[in-house]
Write an enzyme that holds these catalytic residues in place. Structure first.
Site, PDB file in Angstrom:
ATOM      1  N   SER A 157       0.811  -1.168  -0.070  1.00 22.49           N
ATOM      2  CA  SER A 157      -0.091   0.119   0.148  1.00 22.49           C
ATOM      3  C   SER A 157       0.751   1.256  -0.075  1.00 22.49           C
ATOM      4  O   SER A 157       1.595   1.407  -0.929  1.00 22.49           O
ATOM      5  CB  SER A 157      -0.967  -0.064   1.165  1.00 22.49           C
ATOM      6  OG  SER A 157      -1.988   0.922   1.222  1.00 22.49           O
ATOM      7  N   ASP A 169      10.587   5.936  -9.706  1.00 22.10           N
ATOM      8  CA  ASP A 169       9.919   6.700 -11.170  1.00 22.10           C
ATOM      9  C   ASP A 169      10.801   7.847 -11.229  1.00 22.10           C
ATOM     10  O   ASP A 169      11.148   8.320 -12.363  1.00 22.10           O
ATOM     11  CB  ASP A 169       8.582   6.645 -11.176  1.00 22.10           C
ATOM     12  CG  ASP A 169       7.846   5.381 -11.260  1.00 22.10           C
ATOM     13  OD1 ASP A 169       8.696   4.157 -11.317  1.00 22.10           O
ATOM     14  OD2 ASP A 169       6.503   5.375 -11.623  1.00 22.10           O
ATOM     15  N   LYS A 176      -0.720  -3.926  -3.175  1.00 27.24           N
ATOM     16  CA  LYS A 176      -1.892  -3.411  -2.848  1.00 27.24           C
ATOM     17  C   LYS A 176      -1.907  -1.974  -3.335  1.00 27.24           C
ATOM     18  O   LYS A 176      -1.261  -1.068  -2.844  1.00 27.24           O
ATOM     19  CB  LYS A 176      -2.106  -3.305  -1.350  1.00 27.24           C
ATOM     20  CG  LYS A 176      -3.411  -2.836  -1.101  1.00 27.24           C
ATOM     21  CD  LYS A 176      -3.752  -2.668   0.583  1.00 27.24           C
ATOM     22  CE  LYS A 176      -4.858  -1.944   0.941  1.00 27.24           C
ATOM     23  NZ  LYS A 176      -5.112  -0.592   0.416  1.00 27.24           N
TER      24      LYS A 176
END
Length: 371
Positions: free
Chosen positions: A281, A292, A306
């Protein structure tokens, strides 16, 4: 009374009864199926009816039928425990547990907690809590018994290193530190165990400590971090990132909501992030956005996967936690059901081989982060 008056009275009574019957029928017709069934049960069932439990069962059934493990109904007691967890304090014995093949296994024990003082250790298997034999069916009941504010003591039967023993523990109010730090030479190590209300402030304090120690590199450990408050994870991402996107959130209609962005101010130490199969999560959001945006490399094992967002719907009694959206990394990657593959997959060993690899790699990189 005259015959004429009697007829008038009888006619009036029949009219009243008919009106009541029509009202009753109209009420039944206009109710939804769930309300209609509840009404009929409460008015016609040939037995005792607990209205609160009836409502609770209906709410729980609606959440269960969604087939989403993250959309659940919470009783009032469970809801209060959830709120305490988000505030990083609770009343209990000081353990984190999970069910593994019908066994309640101790995952971690908080330092200086009643459980720690009683000798309970990670890896122990709890077999009985007071008179509750622990199983998948009684798991919630056993957890509630360990968190009961009214109990002066809890008797726990457990298996420790193959030996069965019984300990008596007194529940207490426990404040949980979600951020802990260590220093390995000029490498500053930060572990985040969950994203709760105090985590952002604790993390800011840890970063200041790293600066004061004049450390030159950093390892951020998100292993076994189940997530928590998304806003907390986004705030911590902002501490490491220049101006950029942190995470995108989309609802069922593809509409974007509350997309988080960072400002220009950030810490610039070379960074490695540790993850494993229990990083989930919000911890996956933090790990993914740092990679990224080329701010960190990831070491460890593939994460849980998740990528959904839940909201809390407070009911008159209890609450519902409902999945309302999914989030995506700045690069558009879907975390939900996929998880995140680390840049450097490392199997965990007895000597914490994942951490050793992270300490090795972080010394070889500069900013911007490159493999």
């Amino acid at each position: 009374m005259s015959h004429k008056k009697k007829c008038i009275v009888i006619t009036a009574l029949i009219s009243a009864v008919c009106t009541l019957c029509l009202c009753f029928i109209a009420r039944i017709i206009t109710l939804s199926d769930i309300d209609k069934l509840s009404f009929i049960i409460q008015t016609s069932y040939a037995g005792e009816v607990d209205s609160a439990k009836l409502t609770e069962g209906a709410a729980e059934g609606m959440m269960n039928v969604l087939g989403d493990p993250h959309s659940v109904y919470m009783t009032e007691e469970e809801y209060q425990a959830f709120i305490e967890d988000m505030e990083a304090f609770y009343t209990g014995i000081g353990v984190e547990v999970s069910m593994q093949e019908n066994d309640m296994v101790v995952i971690s024990v908080f330092e200086e907690s009643p459980a720690s003082k009683a000798g309970i250790c990670p890896g122990d298997t709890i077999k009985r809590v007071d008179d509750i034999a622990v199983s998948a069916e009684t798991y919630k009941e056993a957890v509630r018994a360990m968190r009961d504010k009214e109990k002066k003591e809890v008797t726990i039967a457990l298996v420790h290193e193959g030996e069965t023993k019984t300990v008596t523990v007194t529940p207490d109010t426990i404040n949980i530190e979600t951020v802990s730090t260590k220093q390995y030479g000029d490498i500053f190590y930060i572990s985040i165990r969950g994203f709760d209300s105090p985590t952002e402030g604790e993390m800011a304090h840890a970063i200041e400590k790293a600066k004061q120690c004049e450390c030159t590199h950093m390892v951020l450990d998100l292993r076994d971090n189940p997530g928590g408050l998304l806003r907390s994870a986004a705030a911590i991402a902002d501490m490491f990132l220049p101006t950029c996107d942190i995470v995108h959130i989309e609802d069922k209609n593809g509409k974007q909501h509350d997309n988080y962005q960072s400002d220009a101010d950030c810490i610039t130490m070379p960074l490695v992030v540790l993850v494993n199969e229990d990083s989930a999560s919000a911890s996956e959001v933090l790990a993914a956005t740092l990679r990224d945006n080329q701010r960190a490399v990831l070491v460890g094992a593939k994460t849980y996967g998740k990528g959904s967002v839940q909201t809390i719907i407070k009911l008159k009694e209890g609450a519902a936690k409902l999945t309302i959206a999914h989030y995506f990394t700045p690069g558009g990657y879907v975390i939900d059901g996929n998880g995140i593959e680390p840049d450097y997959p490392v199997a965990q060993g007895e000597e914490d081989t994942q951490l050793q690899k992270a300490l090795e790699i972080v010394k070889t990189i500069t900013n911007p982060i490159q493999k």
